[in-house]
Write an enzyme that holds these catalytic residues in place. Structure first.
Site, PDB file in Angstrom:
ATOM      1  CB  CYS A  78      -0.932  -0.151   1.207  1.00  0.00           C
ATOM      2  SG  CYS A  78      -2.085   1.323   1.457  1.00  0.00           S
ATOM      3  CB  CYS A 420       3.948  19.981   6.747  1.00  0.00           C
ATOM      4  SG  CYS A 420       3.818  21.089   5.430  1.00  0.00           S
TER       5      CYS A 420
END
Ligand code: SAH
Length: 465
Positions: A78, A420
């Site tokens: 994934c 971030c």
């Protein structure tokens, strides 16, 4: 070394995308899914002059940091998790070192200073089921049946999975209802290649404090056939608060349409971070890890060190989340945000919390702040626009230089930088250090366990002149 060669390699480092790095006869190999400390047999996939990429074929000797059986059986395939197979404590160390490395290399901060100012990363106690938001793409399997799950890394192949370990348990129930409904009424998933089919994505949001659930179905059309049946099935779930559709008929990678319509219930759910209440609609930005977000904002607040008399600017404020946290302890907060709907949400959130000392401006931070600064300076007899503290929380590309220039001209006592992406943080910190500011405190917060992303809060203070 050539393509398809098999070699044995010891993984000695971790790349920025979480991949393992090892050397064979001085030649560097990048190996996805290999964990630092593994001895692995790998197959060379691609070679460049000084480095190459290889595929992990067999683990000869597992690293002491390798998790024996990852919580999610699809962890490796994934694209959502990059480092779930690395033990959590080691993930945290990796993230802390990444921030530190960037501040040294790009920010030009000396090691001795970093040793003094860097505080230990804030991790999660239970680093699973932390996401309050998930967007699931829909597709069709080999037998023509609808499936949903996540994209494999770098592709749009869907790995069927309704039970992501990072999401909340109710996701599975909602997705199973969706798939059942589609099968019962022959409603097809959207097909990116042909542009045909109907259900594109389902967005699910869950209020961790309020337990309210939002489902927004993104459709290639204007209405869902038998929508009333779907609504009846979904409202059987406890906490269901908002069911909407968002029409998106464009041939694009953008998930959401540009509007939404309520099928049932409210247009938003409500949730809390600390004591501040927020209304979240399908299209608003909201932090995805509420547990860590509270720690992140508390840290930003601590670094801002407000006594109640300060004027604070919160740039890149989104729906006003940090602004409203700060407003409780400041005299006045001004927020600036580029997305018009987010500005409306921010004003609304101020109102529902009874906060009247926060004002929000729509526009680019690098335009609004300089304009305000110049105009105010003119109108008030040379008195400059004022800030005691400036908070910035930019997207990954960091702050525009025009904005940094204005900040240093305003000369606030403190700049609190929430980031971030520690590479652009380091670049901007270098600018601020070059113009009268010094780093006082830095701390990473793990908002996204099992991925390679990390948030950082950095406090810079005005140097004595
Ligand atoms: N502080 C908020 C949002 C941070 S995300 C929170 O914690 O929730 C970064 C935000 O910056 C996004 O809302 C994005 O829309 C906004 N943004 C991006 N570029 C901008 C710019 N040039 N000026 C102002 N806001 C911008």
């Amino acid at each position: 070394m050539q393509k398809n060669d098999m070699v044995t390699v010891t993984i000695e480092d971790i790349g920025t995308d979480g991949e393992g790095i090892g050397k064979v006869d001085g030649y560097t190999l990048f190996i996805k899914d290999a964990v630092i400390g593994d001895v692995a047999e790998v197959k060379i996939m691609k070679t460049k002059k000084n480095y190459g990429y290889a595929r992990l074929m067999k683990i000869v000797k597992p690293s002491e940091y390798r998790v024996e059986s990852p919580v999610c059986r699809l962890a490796r395939r994934c694209g959502g998790c990059q480092i779930q197979e690395m033990e959590y404590a080691r993930q945290l160390r990796f993230k802390e070192e990444k921030v530190r490395g960037n501040l040294m290399r790009i920010g030009g901060i000396r090691e001795e200073l970093l040793d003094k100012v860097m505080e230990p990363i804030i991790g999660m106690e239970h680093p699973f089921a932390y996401r309050n938001k998930a967007q699931f793409p829909f597709g069709t399997d080999k037998n023509g049946q609808p499936v949903t799950g996540f994209y494999a890394g770098r592709t749009h192949d869907i790995i069927a999975n309704t039970d992501c370990a990072l999401g909340v348990p109710v996701n599975k129930e909602i997705l199973e209802i969706m798939l059942g409904f589609m099968k019962d009424y022959g409603i097809r998933s959207y097909d990116e290649t042909s542009g045909e089919g109907f259900i594109r994505h389902v967005l699910i949001r869950y209020g961790f404090t309020t337990k309210e659930i939002m489902v927004c179905i993104v459709i290639n059309g204007r209405q869902i056939p038998h929508g009333d049946v779907l609504v009846q099935r979904l409202i059987g779930l406890e906490g269901m608060t908002s069911i909407t559709i968002s029409p998106n008929t464009r041939r694009t990678n953008v998930i959401m349409g540009d509007r939404y319509e309520v099928l049932w219930g409210k247009a938003f759910i409500t949730d809390y971070i600390g004591e501040v209440k927020y209304q979240i609609s399908p299209l608003s930005f909201y932090q995805v890890n509420p547990v860590q977000t509270e720690k992140l904002y508390e840290l930003a607040l601590e670094y801002a060190d407000l006594k109640g008399e300060e004027t604070v600017w919160d740039l890149y404020c989104g729906i006003g989340t940090i602004s409203l946290f700060l407003a409780k302890r400041a005299k006045q907060v001004y927020g600036v945000e580029i997305v018009p709907q987010a500005v409306i949400d921010a004003r609304n959130n101020a109102r529902i919390n009874g906060i009247d000392n926060a004002e929000f401006f729509g526009g680019k931070a690098e335009e609004v702040l300089p304009e305000y600064y110049e105009r105010y300076a003119g109108e008030h007899g040379g008195q400059k626009a004022y800030a005691d503290v400036v908070v910035v929380d930019p997207p990954r590309k960091g702050c525009d230089e025009t904005l940094l220039r204005t900040i240093v001209r305003m000369r606030p006592d403190r700049v609190v930088y929430v980031s971030c992406d520690s590479a652009t943080l380091a670049r901007d910190v270098k600018y601020l250090r070059g113009d009268g500011y010094e780093v006082e405190r830095v701390r990473a917060v793990d908002q996204f366990p099992h991925t390679v992303h990390v948030e950082t809060v950095c406090l810079l203070s005005k140097k004595a002149q």
